[in-house]
Design a protein around this motif. Structure first.
Motif, PDB file in Angstrom:
ATOM      1  N   SER A  72      63.965  36.085  46.883  1.00  0.00           N
ATOM      2  CA  SER A  72      65.385  35.229  47.057  1.00  0.00           C
ATOM      3  C   SER A  72      65.738  35.319  48.432  1.00  0.00           C
ATOM      4  CB  SER A  72      66.232  35.470  46.143  1.00  0.00           C
ATOM      5  OG  SER A  72      67.398  34.800  46.282  1.00  0.00           O
ATOM      6  N   ASN A  73      66.475  34.524  49.004  1.00  0.00           N
ATOM      7  CA  ASN A  73      67.204  34.717  50.427  1.00  0.00           C
ATOM      8  C   ASN A  73      68.481  35.188  50.021  1.00  0.00           C
ATOM      9  OD1 ASN A  73      68.983  32.239  49.815  1.00  0.00           O
ATOM     10  ND2 ASN A  73      67.467  31.171  50.433  1.00  0.00           N
ATOM     11  N   ALA A  74      68.901  35.408  48.884  1.00  0.00           N
ATOM     12  CA  ALA A  74      70.358  36.022  48.484  1.00  0.00           C
ATOM     13  C   ALA A  74      71.427  35.272  48.660  1.00  0.00           C
ATOM     14  CB  ALA A  74      70.563  37.371  48.777  1.00  0.00           C
ATOM     15  N   ALA A  75      71.399  34.213  49.711  1.00  0.00           N
ATOM     16  CA  ALA A  75      72.707  33.424  49.991  1.00  0.00           C
ATOM     17  C   ALA A  75      73.559  32.777  48.866  1.00  0.00           C
ATOM     18  CB  ALA A  75      72.259  32.131  51.192  1.00  0.00           C
ATOM     19  N   LEU A  76      72.956  32.683  47.964  1.00  0.00           N
ATOM     20  CA  LEU A  76      73.764  32.132  46.705  1.00  0.00           C
ATOM     21  C   LEU A  76      74.143  33.022  45.604  1.00  0.00           C
ATOM     22  CD1 LEU A  76      71.285  28.947  45.712  1.00  0.00           C
ATOM     23  CD2 LEU A  76      73.404  29.010  47.146  1.00  0.00           C
ATOM     24  N   LEU A  77      73.884  34.335  45.976  1.00  0.00           N
ATOM     25  CA  LEU A  77      74.384  35.382  45.215  1.00  0.00           C
ATOM     26  C   LEU A  77      75.953  35.445  45.290  1.00  0.00           C
ATOM     27  CD1 LEU A  77      72.239  38.684  45.741  1.00  0.00           C
ATOM     28  CD2 LEU A  77      72.333  37.262  43.700  1.00  0.00           C
ATOM     29  N   ASN A  78      76.531  35.646  44.133  1.00  0.00           N
ATOM     30  CA  ASN A  78      77.973  36.345  44.025  1.00  0.00           C
ATOM     31  C   ASN A  78      78.126  37.248  42.824  1.00  0.00           C
ATOM     32  OD1 ASN A  78      78.433  34.855  41.273  1.00  0.00           O
ATOM     33  ND2 ASN A  78      78.230  32.958  42.560  1.00  0.00           N
ATOM     34  N   HIS A  79      79.322  37.851  42.750  1.00  0.00           N
ATOM     35  CA  HIS A  79      79.349  39.025  42.100  1.00  0.00           C
ATOM     36  C   HIS A  79      79.148  38.644  40.393  1.00  0.00           C
ATOM     37  CE1 HIS A  79      80.999  41.038  45.390  1.00  0.00           C
ATOM     38  NE2 HIS A  79      82.177  41.534  44.848  1.00  0.00           N
ATOM     39  N   ASP A  80      79.551  37.476  40.146  1.00  0.00           N
ATOM     40  CA  ASP A  80      79.342  36.862  38.641  1.00  0.00           C
ATOM     41  C   ASP A  80      77.936  36.647  38.608  1.00  0.00           C
ATOM     42  OD1 ASP A  80      80.314  35.947  36.026  1.00  0.00           O
ATOM     43  OD2 ASP A  80      79.313  34.006  36.836  1.00  0.00           O
ATOM     44  N   LEU A  81      77.201  36.073  39.440  1.00  0.00           N
ATOM     45  CA  LEU A  81      75.538  35.708  39.173  1.00  0.00           C
ATOM     46  C   LEU A  81      74.798  36.964  39.277  1.00  0.00           C
ATOM     47  CD1 LEU A  81      73.511  33.761  38.925  1.00  0.00           C
ATOM     48  CD2 LEU A  81      73.435  33.488  41.468  1.00  0.00           C
ATOM     49  N   SER A  82      75.231  37.955  40.250  1.00  0.00           N
ATOM     50  CA  SER A  82      74.631  39.202  40.173  1.00  0.00           C
ATOM     51  C   SER A  82      74.461  39.926  38.993  1.00  0.00           C
ATOM     52  CB  SER A  82      75.155  39.878  41.386  1.00  0.00           C
ATOM     53  OG  SER A  82      74.767  39.547  42.755  1.00  0.00           O
ATOM     54  N   LEU A  83      75.619  40.214  38.432  1.00  0.00           N
ATOM     55  CA  LEU A  83      75.741  40.848  37.153  1.00  0.00           C
ATOM     56  C   LEU A  83      74.999  40.151  36.029  1.00  0.00           C
ATOM     57  CD1 LEU A  83      79.767  41.916  37.215  1.00  0.00           C
ATOM     58  CD2 LEU A  83      77.971  43.284  37.555  1.00  0.00           C
ATOM     59  N   LYS A  84      74.986  38.764  35.941  1.00  0.00           N
ATOM     60  CA  LYS A  84      74.328  38.165  34.867  1.00  0.00           C
ATOM     61  C   LYS A  84      72.844  38.521  35.198  1.00  0.00           C
ATOM     62  CE  LYS A  84      77.541  34.360  34.276  1.00  0.00           C
ATOM     63  NZ  LYS A  84      77.746  32.824  34.291  1.00  0.00           N
ATOM     64  N   ILE A  85      72.126  38.388  36.500  1.00  0.00           N
ATOM     65  CA  ILE A  85      70.908  38.478  36.568  1.00  0.00           C
ATOM     66  C   ILE A  85      70.437  39.991  36.299  1.00  0.00           C
ATOM     67  CG2 ILE A  85      69.200  38.892  38.397  1.00  0.00           C
ATOM     68  CD1 ILE A  85      70.493  36.495  39.855  1.00  0.00           C
ATOM     69  N   ILE A  86      71.457  41.147  36.619  1.00  0.00           N
ATOM     70  CA  ILE A  86      71.163  42.362  36.315  1.00  0.00           C
ATOM     71  C   ILE A  86      71.361  42.531  34.803  1.00  0.00           C
ATOM     72  CG2 ILE A  86      71.998  44.707  36.359  1.00  0.00           C
ATOM     73  CD1 ILE A  86      73.286  43.702  39.210  1.00  0.00           C
ATOM     74  N   ASP A  87      72.164  41.886  34.168  1.00  0.00           N
ATOM     75  CA  ASP A  87      72.149  42.094  32.580  1.00  0.00           C
ATOM     76  C   ASP A  87      71.156  41.442  31.892  1.00  0.00           C
ATOM     77  OD1 ASP A  87      74.101  42.824  30.087  1.00  0.00           O
ATOM     78  OD2 ASP A  87      73.860  40.636  29.941  1.00  0.00           O
ATOM     79  N   ALA A  88      70.494  40.389  32.344  1.00  0.00           N
ATOM     80  CA  ALA A  88      69.425  39.594  31.937  1.00  0.00           C
ATOM     81  C   ALA A  88      68.077  40.519  31.767  1.00  0.00           C
ATOM     82  CB  ALA A  88      69.085  38.383  32.667  1.00  0.00           C
ATOM     83  N   GLY A  89      67.875  41.538  32.610  1.00  0.00           N
ATOM     84  CA  GLY A  89      66.704  42.342  32.872  1.00  0.00           C
ATOM     85  C   GLY A  89      65.823  42.427  33.732  1.00  0.00           C
ATOM     86  N   LEU A  90      66.257  41.632  35.019  1.00  0.00           N
ATOM     87  CA  LEU A  90      65.382  41.662  36.075  1.00  0.00           C
ATOM     88  C   LEU A  90      64.820  42.853  36.522  1.00  0.00           C
ATOM     89  CD1 LEU A  90      64.160  39.337  38.008  1.00  0.00           C
ATOM     90  CD2 LEU A  90      66.066  40.140  39.829  1.00  0.00           C
ATOM     91  N   ASP A  91      63.494  43.393  36.902  1.00  0.00           N
ATOM     92  CA  ASP A  91      62.984  44.599  37.039  1.00  0.00           C
ATOM     93  C   ASP A  91      63.025  44.530  38.546  1.00  0.00           C
ATOM     94  OD1 ASP A  91      62.008  45.591  34.293  1.00  0.00           O
ATOM     95  OD2 ASP A  91      61.058  43.547  34.326  1.00  0.00           O
ATOM     96  N   ARG A  92      62.661  43.433  39.257  1.00  0.00           N
ATOM     97  CA  ARG A  92      62.634  43.716  40.694  1.00  0.00           C
ATOM     98  C   ARG A  92      63.183  42.500  41.415  1.00  0.00           C
ATOM     99  NH1 ARG A  92      57.477  46.065  44.161  1.00  0.00           N
ATOM    100  NH2 ARG A  92      58.313  45.473  46.304  1.00  0.00           N
ATOM    101  N   ILE A  93      63.698  42.563  42.636  1.00  0.00           N
ATOM    102  CA  ILE A  93      64.259  41.409  43.320  1.00  0.00           C
ATOM    103  C   ILE A  93      63.797  41.788  44.914  1.00  0.00           C
ATOM    104  CG2 ILE A  93      66.267  42.496  43.931  1.00  0.00           C
ATOM    105  CD1 ILE A  93      67.545  39.354  43.967  1.00  0.00           C
ATOM    106  N   ASN A  94      62.983  40.982  45.560  1.00  0.00           N
ATOM    107  CA  ASN A  94      62.671  40.893  47.025  1.00  0.00           C
ATOM    108  C   ASN A  94      63.512  40.124  47.618  1.00  0.00           C
ATOM    109  OD1 ASN A  94      60.228  42.701  46.529  1.00  0.00           O
ATOM    110  ND2 ASN A  94      59.276  40.772  45.507  1.00  0.00           N
ATOM    111  N   ILE A  95      64.488  40.691  48.377  1.00  0.00           N
ATOM    112  CA  ILE A  95      65.366  39.789  49.359  1.00  0.00           C
ATOM    113  C   ILE A  95      64.768  39.556  50.743  1.00  0.00           C
ATOM    114  CG2 ILE A  95      67.586  39.691  50.500  1.00  0.00           C
ATOM    115  CD1 ILE A  95      68.896  41.074  47.772  1.00  0.00           C
ATOM    116  N   SER A  96      64.770  38.351  51.063  1.00  0.00           N
ATOM    117  CA  SER A  96      64.210  38.024  52.325  1.00  0.00           C
ATOM    118  C   SER A  96      65.575  37.604  53.325  1.00  0.00           C
ATOM    119  CB  SER A  96      63.222  36.608  52.590  1.00  0.00           C
ATOM    120  OG  SER A  96      62.473  36.879  51.503  1.00  0.00           O
ATOM    121  N   VAL A  97      65.687  38.602  54.363  1.00  0.00           N
ATOM    122  CA  VAL A  97      66.730  38.592  55.490  1.00  0.00           C
ATOM    123  C   VAL A  97      66.135  37.783  56.468  1.00  0.00           C
ATOM    124  CG1 VAL A  97      68.044  39.696  57.010  1.00  0.00           C
ATOM    125  CG2 VAL A  97      67.607  40.472  54.549  1.00  0.00           C
TER     126      VAL A  97
END
Length: 335
Positions: free
Chosen positions: A119-144
């Protein structure tokens, strides 16, 4: 710096494909949550929105969640678990509003060992981050895509508050430690040497791994006329070496956001479509004659005769495996 210098693809600890082919279950299945992106990156065909409108099979948008569930259910029929469900292909995954649900459904299905994304992470916010983490994602590659607001606008055509972006990435890392691995990478060919050090200092303590990549011409038949390709090293800083046998077709397959299945995760033009999960099983497509014939084509070392695969930069600057020496043996094995 706490983070390791680590590329998103491990080139050292890999299964020797020549010892396991043919696979009854793919190692990796890419599933594209959305074939659209919020960025207009110069190196990526998806960033050219006019081109996408003129490309049959593109500009579809987010994958339908019911179709996604059908795909996961199909994957569960394979004899073995898939090693990785990769929720990424052409677009920005976070543009699908069901993205956390997609993670959770795959994880709870038991069909795979891991779920990851880029992901480019530009759409991340606190709420979405917590939902993604809680859902069980194992790895995120962030492109800066830059180290300043101005560089983001220049390279990606996106208005980004860089400080806020860093804060959101830090929030994700703080709440996902020991749950979801985070790799942050940047294209080093468009920033200064000073900014490379700034990148390491900025993200080195808020990620598990960081890496400075090179630009490569990976998208077949897409000319990179707006950026300069790095001809001195591969995307992961490895030695440049062209291979004739594409390794990807032997261990992976990609599902586009509209349900068509591509032979290759780089098939941005939909010229390598080998099936459609709307009407077929992903297992049947994987075991089908079309897939097998493509594998035979590569093992016969006929890639240079193929209109799409002939000049694939990925097989020069980004191929993780070299099976050329085993081609004849493997051809006998899968025929």
């Amino acid at each position: 710096m706490k983070a390791k210098i680590k590329p998103r693809i491990d080139l050292t600890n890999r299964t020797k494909l020549e010892t396991v082919i043919p696979l009854r279950t793919p190692f990796i299945i890419n599933i594209d949550p959305s074939d659209r992106c919020n960025f207009l990156c110069k190196f990526c065909p998806t960033g050219d929105r006019e081109l996408m409108k003129k490309t049959p099979g593109r500009n579809h948008g987010p994958m339908d969640f019911e179709l996604y569930k059908k795909i996961i259910n199909d994957i569960c029929t394979f004899e073995d678990k898939v090693k990785v469900i990769r929720l990424y292909k052409d677009g920005e995954p976070l543009m699908n509003r069901f993205f956390p649900d997609m993670i959770r459904y795959a994880k709870e299905s038991g069909c795979c060992d891991r779920v990851d994304t880029t992901s480019n992470a530009a759409l991340l916010n606190h709420d979405l981050s917590l939902k993604i983490i809680d859902a069980g994602l194992d790895r995120i590659n962030i492109s800066v895509e830059g180290m300043t607001n101005e560089q983001y606008m220049e390279f990606s055509g996106a208005k980004v508050n860089f400080k806020k972006l860093v804060d959101e990435i830090a929030f994700f890392y703080e709440h996902s430690r020991n749950k979801c691995e985070m790799i942050v990478k940047i294209n080093g060919d468009t920033i200064t040497e000073e900014q490379k050090q700034e990148f390491l200092a900025t993200f080195g303590d808020i990620a598990d791994g960081v890496f400075i990549e090179s630009i490569m011409e990976c998208w077949p038949t897409f000319e990179l006329d707006k950026v300069k390709v790095n001809e001195t090293r591969g995307i992961y800083a490895q030695q440049i070496k062209e291979v004739m046998v594409c390794p990807y077709v032997f261990y992976s397959v990609a599902v586009n956001s509209n349900g068509t299945v591509s032979l290759c995760f780089l098939d941005w033009r939909r010229k390598l479509v080998i099936g459609d999960v709307s009407t077929e099983s992903i297992k049947d497509i994987w075991n089908g004659e079309t897939m097998r014939e493509y594998q035979r084509m590569f093992l016969r070392k006929e890639r240079k005769q193929h209109p799409i695969c002939a000049n694939c930069g990925q097989l020069k600057q980004g191929a993780p495996d070299d099976m050329d020496a085993f081609a004849e043996e493997l051809l006998d094995r899968i025929s």
